[in-house]
Design an enzyme around this catalytic site. Structure first.
Site, PDB file in Angstrom:
ATOM      1  N   ARG A 137       4.568 -12.786  10.216  1.00  0.00           N
ATOM      2  CA  ARG A 137       5.072 -11.293   9.861  1.00  0.00           C
ATOM      3  C   ARG A 137       6.460 -11.298  10.635  1.00  0.00           C
ATOM      4  O   ARG A 137       6.909 -12.238  11.541  1.00  0.00           O
ATOM      5  CB  ARG A 137       4.523 -10.131  10.363  1.00  0.00           C
ATOM      6  CG  ARG A 137       3.199 -10.258  10.529  1.00  0.00           C
ATOM      7  CD  ARG A 137       2.339  -8.901  11.321  1.00  0.00           C
ATOM      8  NE  ARG A 137       2.937  -7.560  10.868  1.00  0.00           N
ATOM      9  CZ  ARG A 137       2.339  -6.765   9.868  1.00  0.00           C
ATOM     10  NH1 ARG A 137       1.228  -7.552   9.243  1.00  0.00           N
ATOM     11  NH2 ARG A 137       2.775  -5.806   9.488  1.00  0.00           N
TER      12      ARG A 137
ATOM     13  N   LYS B  18       3.677   0.999   9.825  1.00  0.00           N
ATOM     14  CA  LYS B  18       3.933   2.263   8.824  1.00  0.00           C
ATOM     15  C   LYS B  18       3.278   3.490   9.329  1.00  0.00           C
ATOM     16  O   LYS B  18       3.941   4.591   9.404  1.00  0.00           O
ATOM     17  CB  LYS B  18       3.335   1.911   7.521  1.00  0.00           C
ATOM     18  CG  LYS B  18       4.193   1.169   6.669  1.00  0.00           C
ATOM     19  CD  LYS B  18       3.826   1.163   5.210  1.00  0.00           C
ATOM     20  CE  LYS B  18       2.735   0.311   5.046  1.00  0.00           C
ATOM     21  NZ  LYS B  18       2.193  -0.063   3.676  1.00  0.00           N
TER      22      LYS B  18
ATOM     23  N   GLU C 218       0.995  -1.192  -0.053  1.00  0.00           N
ATOM     24  CA  GLU C 218       0.031  -0.091   0.038  1.00  0.00           C
ATOM     25  C   GLU C 218       1.108   1.216   0.057  1.00  0.00           C
ATOM     26  O   GLU C 218       1.748   1.261   0.700  1.00  0.00           O
ATOM     27  CB  GLU C 218      -0.786  -0.011   1.335  1.00  0.00           C
ATOM     28  CG  GLU C 218      -1.908   1.036   1.343  1.00  0.00           C
ATOM     29  CD  GLU C 218      -3.004   1.093   2.546  1.00  0.00           C
ATOM     30  OE1 GLU C 218      -2.598   0.064   3.265  1.00  0.00           O
ATOM     31  OE2 GLU C 218      -3.624   2.027   2.765  1.00  0.00           O
TER      32      GLU C 218
HETATM   33  P1  ATP Z   1       1.267  -1.594   7.954  1.00  0.00           P
HETATM   34  O1  ATP Z   1       0.453  -2.612   8.736  1.00  0.00           O
HETATM   35  O2  ATP Z   1       2.353  -1.150   8.869  1.00  0.00           O
HETATM   36  O3  ATP Z   1       0.541  -0.564   7.297  1.00  0.00           O
HETATM   37  P2  ATP Z   1       0.892  -3.413   5.921  1.00  0.00           P
HETATM   38  O4  ATP Z   1       0.982  -5.010   6.107  1.00  0.00           O
HETATM   39  O5  ATP Z   1      -0.241  -2.985   5.883  1.00  0.00           O
HETATM   40  O6  ATP Z   1       1.771  -2.644   7.131  1.00  0.00           O
HETATM   41  P3  ATP Z   1       1.386  -3.345   3.189  1.00  0.00           P
HETATM   42  O7  ATP Z   1       1.927  -2.064   2.462  1.00  0.00           O
HETATM   43  O8  ATP Z   1       0.010  -3.715   3.016  1.00  0.00           O
HETATM   44  O9  ATP Z   1       1.691  -3.069   4.591  1.00  0.00           O
HETATM   45  O10 ATP Z   1       2.383  -4.793   2.979  1.00  0.00           O
HETATM   46  C1  ATP Z   1       2.696  -5.442   1.592  1.00  0.00           C
HETATM   47  C2  ATP Z   1       2.947  -6.657   1.759  1.00  0.00           C
HETATM   48  O11 ATP Z   1       3.841  -6.780   2.814  1.00  0.00           O
HETATM   49  C3  ATP Z   1       1.683  -7.352   2.474  1.00  0.00           C
HETATM   50  O12 ATP Z   1       1.858  -8.656   1.624  1.00  0.00           O
HETATM   51  C4  ATP Z   1       2.041  -7.545   3.728  1.00  0.00           C
HETATM   52  O13 ATP Z   1       1.503  -8.812   4.183  1.00  0.00           O
HETATM   53  C5  ATP Z   1       3.584  -7.671   3.745  1.00  0.00           C
HETATM   54  N1  ATP Z   1       4.049  -7.356   5.157  1.00  0.00           N
HETATM   55  C6  ATP Z   1       3.944  -6.213   5.631  1.00  0.00           C
HETATM   56  N2  ATP Z   1       4.347  -5.961   6.879  1.00  0.00           N
HETATM   57  C7  ATP Z   1       5.300  -7.177   7.011  1.00  0.00           C
HETATM   58  C8  ATP Z   1       6.034  -7.636   7.914  1.00  0.00           C
HETATM   59  N3  ATP Z   1       6.211  -7.005   9.280  1.00  0.00           N
HETATM   60  N4  ATP Z   1       6.661  -9.168   7.789  1.00  0.00           N
HETATM   61  C9  ATP Z   1       6.030  -9.660   6.818  1.00  0.00           C
HETATM   62  N5  ATP Z   1       5.380  -9.229   5.528  1.00  0.00           N
HETATM   63  C10 ATP Z   1       4.858  -7.841   5.862  1.00  0.00           C
HETATM   64 MG    MG Z   2      -1.739  -3.649   4.262  1.00  0.00          MG
END
Ligand code: ATP
Ligand code: MG
Length: 564
Positions: free
Chosen positions: A268, A278, A41
Site C-alpha cells: 500500500r 477512510k 468501497e
Molecule cells: P480503507 O481501509 O481506508 O477503508 P480500503 O482499502 O478499504 O481503505 P477500498 O475502497 O476498499 O479502500 O479500496 C479500493 C482499492 O484501493 C483496493 O483495491 C485497495 O487495495 C486499494 N487501496 C486502498 N488504499 C490503498 C493504499 N493506501 N495504497 C494502495 N492501494 C490502496
Molecule cells: Mg476495502
C-alpha cells in the site's frame, strides 16, 4: 525491479506485477486477455493511496490492450452513500482514466451470490451457525492452535437451507445467525477456518433497497465478482495476501473451465505526515478538524486537486514509488517534488506580494505608468509574455526590506540597490517607521532610468525582488498550508489517537495580499507560480470580488537563482 522479458515492449524495468502479466500473456493464459478492475468501497472519498491502485489497475489494462472495470464494492449497506459513488467517479476521470461502459456494483451479483451460497450448502460446503460473532471469533483458535468446531457444523443440508432462506426473509435478528463456508478448522491459515460468508443486515441498500436481508462478506463477494466479470488479474494490497487461499478456494467451487482470476498483492501507499484510513479521514471531516473531504490539507484526491495538484503530478509520483511486496512509508516530499516539477513547466509566473510593504519611487513621475513586458515562463518561451504595469508606488514583500541587514543580505536596505524583476534597479534612500511599534511603514527609493530590463543595461546588482504596482494591484486572500500532522506517522502510534498530532499551524490565512492585475480574472483551479513564493492555485471560494488562492507548495529554493 525485474527486466522486462518481452522484446515487443521497450526494455525498461517493470514491476513484479507487470512481469507476471507479461508472462501470463506469453503463456497464453486466458487467451492472452488482460482484464483488471478497481474495486472501491463507496464509504468515503478516494485518497492518494487509491491513486496508486487506480494507476496500476487502469494503467496495466491500457498498456497491454486490456480493459479495466470500475466495480463498487457495495456489500455493506450501513456505511455506503451515493455521494461517495459520484465523487469516486469524478476523481478517477480527473486522474485520467476511464472505465467506459463497465460500471459495476458487487450488488449486481447479489442474486448470483445467493444462488452460489445455496449451492455450497447443497454440496455440504456451507452451514448456518447459530452462535453470535464473538463466540465464533473466540473459537477461531490461534495460528499455532486449531480452531474449535462449531456445534452447528454438521447440521444436515436441509436444515441449513431452511435456515438460510429464513434468514433472508427477515425472520431472525441481525447477528443471530451467519452462514459459514465449511473448509478446515485446523488450517494453518486462519482465513480458511470456516469463514463467515453471509450475515444478516436489515438496513436499506442504496441500490437493492429492502430486497435482501442477508449480505455477502467481502471475501465472498470479491473473488466471485472478479470471476463473473472475467477479470484476469485482481490486483490488491498486501493485507489480502492471507486471503488468497480463500479467494482461490471459493473461485474453484464456482469455476467450470480453465479460466480463473489471479489475485496479486502489492504494498500500500503510506505517506509521511498524513494518514490513509477512510474511517479516520471521515472523523476529521465529521469533527470539523478540516473544512471537508476536499480541504486542501487532506490526502484525498479532491483535496489535492483543490490544493493545486495536477493529475500528471500524482501519476508521476505513483510511478516514482513503484510497486513492491515491502510495506513502507513514503516521504511526502517526493509528492511535493513531483508537483513542483510538473507546475514548473505548466504554471505561468506572476507577481504576488503576500505581506505588502509600500515602496515610493521619489524620482518617478507620479502620473506615469509603464507596461513592463515579462516572460510568462522562462522554462517555456512559447507561453509568451504579459504586461505588468509599473508606477511610482509599489508593494514589495515586507521580508525584502531590513533596516539593519546582516552581512550578505542582498535585498533592500538603507543605501542598498536591488533590481525590481522585469523593471528597474532602485536604491533605498530612506524609510518611515512607526516609532511606537517599530513597524516600517514606507520605504523611499530612487530609480535609475538607464537600467530598464531587456534594454542592455550593464549594471548588475545581487538581489532581485518581485513587486506589484500599488495603484494597479488586485487584493487577494492567500491560504498557506503546512502538514496536517506534525508527526511522521500520526495514525501508526500505540494509542491510535492521531488527533493529538494535528498541526495547529497547518493553515495560515493572509487576507490583504497584493497581486498583479493580470490575475483579476483567474478562475478556480487555475495555477500560477508566484515568483519566489511557490505555486498557487485559485480556490473554489474565489470570486471576482474576493480572490482566494491556495499555496500548493513552496519553491524549493526560495531566494536563489532569480535572473533578471
Ligand atoms: P480503507 O481501509 O481506508 O477503508 P480500503 O482499502 O478499504 O481503505 P477500498 O475502497 O476498499 O479502500 O479500496 C479500493 C482499492 O484501493 C483496493 O483495491 C485497495 O487495495 C486499494 N487501496 C486502498 N488504499 C490503498 C493504499 N493506501 N495504497 C494502495 N492501494 C490502496
Ligand atoms: Mg476495502
Amino acid at each position: 525491479m525485474e527486466k522486462n522479458q518481452d522484446p515487443a515492449v521497450k526494455n525498461e524495468p517493470v514491476s513484479f506485477i507487470e512481469q507476471f502479466i507479461i508472462d501470463d500473456i506469453k503463456e497464453g493464459k486466458n487467451n492472452g486477455r488482460i482484464h483488471t478492475r478497481f474495486p472501491p468501497e463507496p464509504n468515503g472519498y478516494l485518497h492518494i493511496g487509491h491513486a496508486k491502485a487506480i494507476c496500476l489497475d487502469f494503467g496495466m489494462a491500457k498498456k497491454y490492450g486490456g480493459k479495466c472495470n470500475l466495480r463498487f464494492d457495495d456489500t455493506n449497506p450501513v456505511k455506503e452513500e451515493v455521494e461517495y459513488i459520484d465523487s469516486i467517479k469524478e476523481d478517477i476521470h480527473w486522474l485520467g482514466f476511464d472505465w467506459e461502459d463497465r460500471e459495476y456494483y458487487a450488488s449486481d451479483y447479489f442474486g448470483k451470490l445467493f444462488e452460489f451460497a445455496v449451492d455450497l450448502i447443497k454440496r455440504g460446503l456451507a452451514y448456518v451457525d447459530d452462535q453470535p460473532a464473538d463466540v465464533i471469533s473466540a473459537q477461531k483458535g490461534t495460528p499455532s492452535q486449531p480452531g474449535t468446531v462449531s456445534p452447528f457444523r454438521n447440521r444436515p443440508v436441509a436444515g441449513n437451507l431452511d435456515l438460510f432462506y429464513r434468514m433472508n426473509e427477515g425472520e431472525f435478528g441481525e447477528g443471530s445467525r451467519v452462514l459459514r463456508a465449511k473448509i478446515d478448522m485446523a488450517s494453518p491459515n486462519m482465513q480458511m477456518r470456516d469463514p463467515i460468508i453471509y450475515r444478516i443486515i436489515k438496513s436499506f441498500h442504496h441500490r437493492t433497497g429492502d430486497a435482501w436481508k442477508v449480505y455477502p462478506m467481502y471475501d465472498f463477494a470479491h473473488g466471485q465478482s472478479d470471476y463473473f466479470e472475467g477479470i484476469t488479474h485482481s490486483l490488491c494490497t498486501l493485507e489480502f495476501e492471507v486471503h488468497r487461499p480463500l479467494y482461490d478456494w471459493l473461485v474453484d467451487q464456482l469455476r467450470t473451465s480453465d479460466y480463473r482470476p489471479r489475485q496479486i498483492e502489492f504494498n500500500r501507499l503510506n505517506l509521511t505526515y498524513t494518514m490513509m484510513s477512510k474511517r479516520k479521514l471521515l472523523e476529521l471531516v465529521q469533527e470539523g478538524k478540516v473544512s471537508g473531504w476536499d480541504d486542501p490539507r487532506m490526502p484525498t484526491l479532491c483535496g489535492l486537486r483543490r490544493r493545486g495538484y495536477t493529475p500528471e503530478s500524482i501519476r508521476k509520483f505513483v510511478d516514482l514509488i513503484g510497486y513492491t511486496k515491502v510495506e513502507a512509508i513514503n516521504d511526502i516530499s517526493l509528492l511535493e517534488h513531483a508537483v513542483r516539477e510538473d507546475l514548473n513547466i505548466k504554471a505561468p509566473r506572476v507577481f504576488g506580494v503576500l505581506a505588502p510593504l509600500k515602496v515610493i519611487i521619489t524620482n518617478y513621475p507620479a502620473d506615469k505608468v509603464e507596461e513592463m513586458e515579462i516572460l510568462n515562463n522562462p522554462e517555456d518561451e512559447s507561453m509568451g509574455k504579459r504586461k505588468v504595469p509599473f508606477s511610482n508606488e509599489l508593494f514589495i514583500e515586507r521580508d525584502d526590506f531590513m533596516e539593519n541587514p546582516p552581512h550578505k543580505y542582498f535585498r533592500l536596505a538603507p543605501g542598498a540597490e536591488v533590481r525590481l524583476k522585469g523593471a528597474y534597479i532602485i536604491k533605498c534612500e530612506s524609510f518611515k517607521k512607526d516609532e511606537k511599534t517599530g513597524q516600517i511603514e514606507e520605504v523611499y527609493c530612487t530609480y535609475d532610468s538607464s537600467t530598464r530590463s531587456g534594454e542592455g543595461s550593464e549594471k548588475k546588482v545581487k538581489g532581485t525582488l518581485h513587486w506589484v504596482s500599488a495603484r494597479h494591484a488586485v487584493e487577494a486572500e492567500v491560504r498557506l498550508y503546512d502538514r496536517l500532522f506534525d508527526h511522521e506517522d500520526p495514525s501508526g502510534q500505540k494509542d491510535d489517537d492521531y488527533r493529538k498530532f494535528l498541526n495547529p499551524d497547518s493553515l495560515k490565512v493572509l487576507p490583504g495580499c497584493k497581486l498583479e492585475p493580470s490575475l483579476a480574472p483567474a478562475k478556480p483551479l487555475e495555477k500560477f507560480q508566484f515568483q519566489r513564493l511557490g505555486y498557487f492555485c485559485v480556490d473554489y471560494d474565489s470570486t471576482p470580488d474576493h480572490l482566494v488562492f491556495n499555496r500548493t507548495v513552496s519553491l524549493k529554493d526560495t531566494w536563489a537563482k532569480i535572473k533578471k
